[in-house]
Design a protein around this motif. Structure first.
Motif, PDB file in Angstrom:
ATOM      1  N   GLU A 118      30.917  43.781  35.820  1.00  0.00           N
ATOM      2  CA  GLU A 118      32.219  43.342  35.324  1.00  0.00           C
ATOM      3  C   GLU A 118      32.498  41.902  35.755  1.00  0.00           C
ATOM      4  O   GLU A 118      33.052  41.105  34.988  1.00  0.00           O
ATOM      5  CB  GLU A 118      33.314  44.273  35.848  1.00  0.00           C
ATOM      6  N   THR A 119      32.115  41.595  36.988  1.00  0.00           N
ATOM      7  CA  THR A 119      32.313  40.233  37.488  1.00  0.00           C
ATOM      8  C   THR A 119      31.533  39.220  36.652  1.00  0.00           C
ATOM      9  O   THR A 119      32.037  38.134  36.332  1.00  0.00           O
ATOM     10  CB  THR A 119      31.865  40.136  38.961  1.00  0.00           C
ATOM     11  N   THR A 120      30.297  39.590  36.288  1.00  0.00           N
ATOM     12  CA  THR A 120      29.482  38.702  35.459  1.00  0.00           C
ATOM     13  C   THR A 120      30.137  38.454  34.111  1.00  0.00           C
ATOM     14  O   THR A 120      30.192  37.311  33.625  1.00  0.00           O
ATOM     15  CB  THR A 120      28.081  39.312  35.257  1.00  0.00           C
ATOM     16  N   ILE A 121      30.654  39.513  33.506  1.00  0.00           N
ATOM     17  CA  ILE A 121      31.323  39.373  32.207  1.00  0.00           C
ATOM     18  C   ILE A 121      32.548  38.469  32.332  1.00  0.00           C
ATOM     19  O   ILE A 121      32.763  37.565  31.512  1.00  0.00           O
ATOM     20  CB  ILE A 121      31.721  40.756  31.670  1.00  0.00           C
ATOM     21  N   ASN A 122      33.337  38.704  33.379  1.00  0.00           N
ATOM     22  CA  ASN A 122      34.547  37.886  33.572  1.00  0.00           C
ATOM     23  C   ASN A 122      34.207  36.424  33.839  1.00  0.00           C
ATOM     24  O   ASN A 122      34.897  35.519  33.363  1.00  0.00           O
ATOM     25  CB  ASN A 122      35.360  38.442  34.746  1.00  0.00           C
TER      26      ASN A 122
ATOM     27  N   ARG B 289      37.090  37.226  44.386  1.00  0.00           N
ATOM     28  CA  ARG B 289      38.372  37.543  43.742  1.00  0.00           C
ATOM     29  C   ARG B 289      38.381  38.977  43.221  1.00  0.00           C
ATOM     30  O   ARG B 289      39.382  39.686  43.320  1.00  0.00           O
ATOM     31  CB  ARG B 289      38.648  36.563  42.604  1.00  0.00           C
ATOM     32  N   ALA B 290      37.254  39.421  42.652  1.00  0.00           N
ATOM     33  CA  ALA B 290      37.173  40.788  42.143  1.00  0.00           C
ATOM     34  C   ALA B 290      37.298  41.807  43.270  1.00  0.00           C
ATOM     35  O   ALA B 290      37.882  42.875  43.098  1.00  0.00           O
ATOM     36  CB  ALA B 290      35.850  40.984  41.402  1.00  0.00           C
ATOM     37  N   ALA B 291      36.760  41.464  44.437  1.00  0.00           N
ATOM     38  CA  ALA B 291      36.781  42.385  45.571  1.00  0.00           C
ATOM     39  C   ALA B 291      38.156  42.499  46.205  1.00  0.00           C
ATOM     40  O   ALA B 291      38.499  43.527  46.790  1.00  0.00           O
ATOM     41  CB  ALA B 291      35.762  41.950  46.609  1.00  0.00           C
ATOM     42  N   ILE B 292      38.971  41.435  46.102  1.00  0.00           N
ATOM     43  CA  ILE B 292      40.263  41.434  46.804  1.00  0.00           C
ATOM     44  C   ILE B 292      41.445  41.578  45.854  1.00  0.00           C
ATOM     45  O   ILE B 292      42.588  41.498  46.286  1.00  0.00           O
ATOM     46  CB  ILE B 292      40.444  40.139  47.628  1.00  0.00           C
ATOM     47  N   CYS B 293      41.175  41.824  44.570  1.00  0.00           N
ATOM     48  CA  CYS B 293      42.268  41.849  43.598  1.00  0.00           C
ATOM     49  C   CYS B 293      43.269  42.964  43.873  1.00  0.00           C
ATOM     50  O   CYS B 293      44.422  42.892  43.437  1.00  0.00           O
ATOM     51  CB  CYS B 293      41.711  41.983  42.176  1.00  0.00           C
TER      52      CYS B 293
ATOM     53  N   TYR C 112      46.426  38.688  49.084  1.00  0.00           N
ATOM     54  CA  TYR C 112      45.240  37.842  49.028  1.00  0.00           C
ATOM     55  C   TYR C 112      44.945  37.330  47.627  1.00  0.00           C
ATOM     56  O   TYR C 112      43.940  36.653  47.415  1.00  0.00           O
ATOM     57  CB  TYR C 112      44.021  38.595  49.557  1.00  0.00           C
ATOM     58  N   LYS C 113      45.800  37.649  46.667  1.00  0.00           N
ATOM     59  CA  LYS C 113      45.551  37.209  45.295  1.00  0.00           C
ATOM     60  C   LYS C 113      45.616  35.692  45.164  1.00  0.00           C
ATOM     61  O   LYS C 113      45.055  35.115  44.237  1.00  0.00           O
ATOM     62  CB  LYS C 113      46.548  37.862  44.336  1.00  0.00           C
TER      63      LYS C 113
ATOM     64  N   GLN D   3      31.151  45.366  52.745  1.00  0.00           N
ATOM     65  CA  GLN D   3      31.162  44.901  51.371  1.00  0.00           C
ATOM     66  C   GLN D   3      32.490  44.241  51.016  1.00  0.00           C
ATOM     67  O   GLN D   3      32.584  43.546  50.006  1.00  0.00           O
ATOM     68  CB  GLN D   3      30.920  46.071  50.413  1.00  0.00           C
ATOM     69  N   ASN D   4      33.503  44.469  51.833  1.00  0.00           N
ATOM     70  CA  ASN D   4      34.852  43.997  51.531  1.00  0.00           C
ATOM     71  C   ASN D   4      35.128  42.674  52.247  1.00  0.00           C
ATOM     72  O   ASN D   4      35.211  42.626  53.476  1.00  0.00           O
ATOM     73  CB  ASN D   4      35.871  45.047  51.981  1.00  0.00           C
ATOM     74  N   PRO D   5      35.298  41.560  51.512  1.00  0.00           N
ATOM     75  CA  PRO D   5      35.539  40.275  52.165  1.00  0.00           C
ATOM     76  C   PRO D   5      36.841  40.246  52.964  1.00  0.00           C
ATOM     77  O   PRO D   5      36.914  39.575  53.986  1.00  0.00           O
ATOM     78  CB  PRO D   5      35.574  39.279  51.000  1.00  0.00           C
ATOM     79  N   VAL D   6      37.863  40.938  52.491  1.00  0.00           N
ATOM     80  CA  VAL D   6      39.130  40.982  53.232  1.00  0.00           C
ATOM     81  C   VAL D   6      38.931  41.645  54.583  1.00  0.00           C
ATOM     82  O   VAL D   6      39.471  41.210  55.596  1.00  0.00           O
ATOM     83  CB  VAL D   6      40.221  41.709  52.418  1.00  0.00           C
TER      84      VAL D   6
END
Length: 304
Positions: A45-49, A135-139, A144-145, A219-222
């Protein structure tokens, strides 16, 4: 008769506990596999976005580059004008031109970055991909947005090749050499991230945590931000190998269980850690016990 019955009950109870522990371990492994599948889907999904937004981002980056170029050209024209009018000599003009290209150069740093590292600029494909991934990981975390990635560093090719050879040799010795993951380092609050990016992980980077003495990754940057130096985040490639799910805390643990290369832990207590501790996330973490089992990839500078 009652003694024999009591022994039977004890054996039955022991067998039941063992069976329950086996089932629990299987469930944790299934949960681990589901997490990996979700990561794969999220990556797609990230690649598509990123593809749909790439044109707008490149246009913005182009505007920034054009503005910087216009400012630089204006400064050069001003110097040429002073030279023609005799208000400035050639030696001082050359010195000023050099200062324009070396702004912020001090103690091996250029604009705050180590000159031995490669700085990935805003608008480059690597920058865009990593920014979208974060951004996808923290949305799902509202506070954090507004995160803004300001710069990204990676090792130069020569140093990276040396560390990667050591890392690959260690991974080849794992029970599952192909099981590697891109994870965020849960550490570096002592100001060690620049050194780790430059020199790689060392035994002194092992920390005492709730589940043992080693290096923790997520896996979670936050989640990683809660343990990291403020404004910095280190993404790494980690050799997971065969990971055992562990729920019992043990700060003295200094090696994985027999037959495994790492452990998948439960949540650690972070109430007292970092400027981001007001957010709690029920995120599992990976724990490795060998500094050669991970290699730094990107050092990410950000503001919230």
């Amino acid at each position: 008769m009652s003694s024999s019955l009591g022994d039977d009950i004890k054996r039955w109870r022991g067998a039941s506990v063992e069976a329950y522990q086996t089932q629990l371990s299987c469930l944790e492994r299934m949960r681990h596999e589901i997490m990996l599948l979700r990561t794969t889907v999220s990556s797609q999904e990230t690649t598509i976005n990123s593809l749909t937004s790439e044109i707008d981002r490149l246009r913005l980056s182009k505007g920034v580059c054009e503005r910087e170029f216009r400012e630089y050209r204006a400064q050069v024209r001003a110097m040429l004008s002073r030279l023609k009018s005799g208000k400035e000599d050639l030696e001082s003009a050359e010195s000023e031109i050099m200062s324009l290209s070396l702004v912020g150069h001090k103690d091996g740093l250029v604009n705050g970055h180590d000159v031995e590292n490669v700085v990935i600029r805003i608008g480059e494909e690597e920058f865009i991909d990593l920014e979208d991934e974060i951004r996808a990981a923290i949305c799902a975390v509202p506070s954090y947005k507004s995160i803004r990635i300001t710069s990204i560093e990676k090792q130069n090719a020569e140093k990276s090749a040396v560390l990667r050879n050591v890392y690959k040799a260690r991974c080849n010795a794992l029970r599952d050499p192909n099981m590697t993951m891109k994870l965020y380092y849960c550490g570096g609050k002592g100001g060690t991230l620049h050194r780790v990016l430059k020199e790689g992980f060392q035994p002194k980077d092992m920390v005492v945590g709730d589940f043992g003495v080693g290096m923790y990754f997520t896996q979670n940057p936050v989640r990683a931000m809660q343990y990291s130096e403020p404004g910095l985040l280190l993404q790494c490639e980690v050799g997971i190998g065969m990971a055992e799910s562990v729920l019992k805390m043990d700060q003295t643990r200094n090696r994985p269980p027999v037959g495994f290369d790492s452990i998948l832990t439960g949540e650690r207590d972070v109430d007292h850690i970092g400027i981001y501790s007001h957010q709690r996330h029920n995120e599992l973490q990976y724990l490795v016990f060998d500094s050669k089992q991970a290699i730094p990839v990107y050092l990410i500078y950000f503001t919230v």
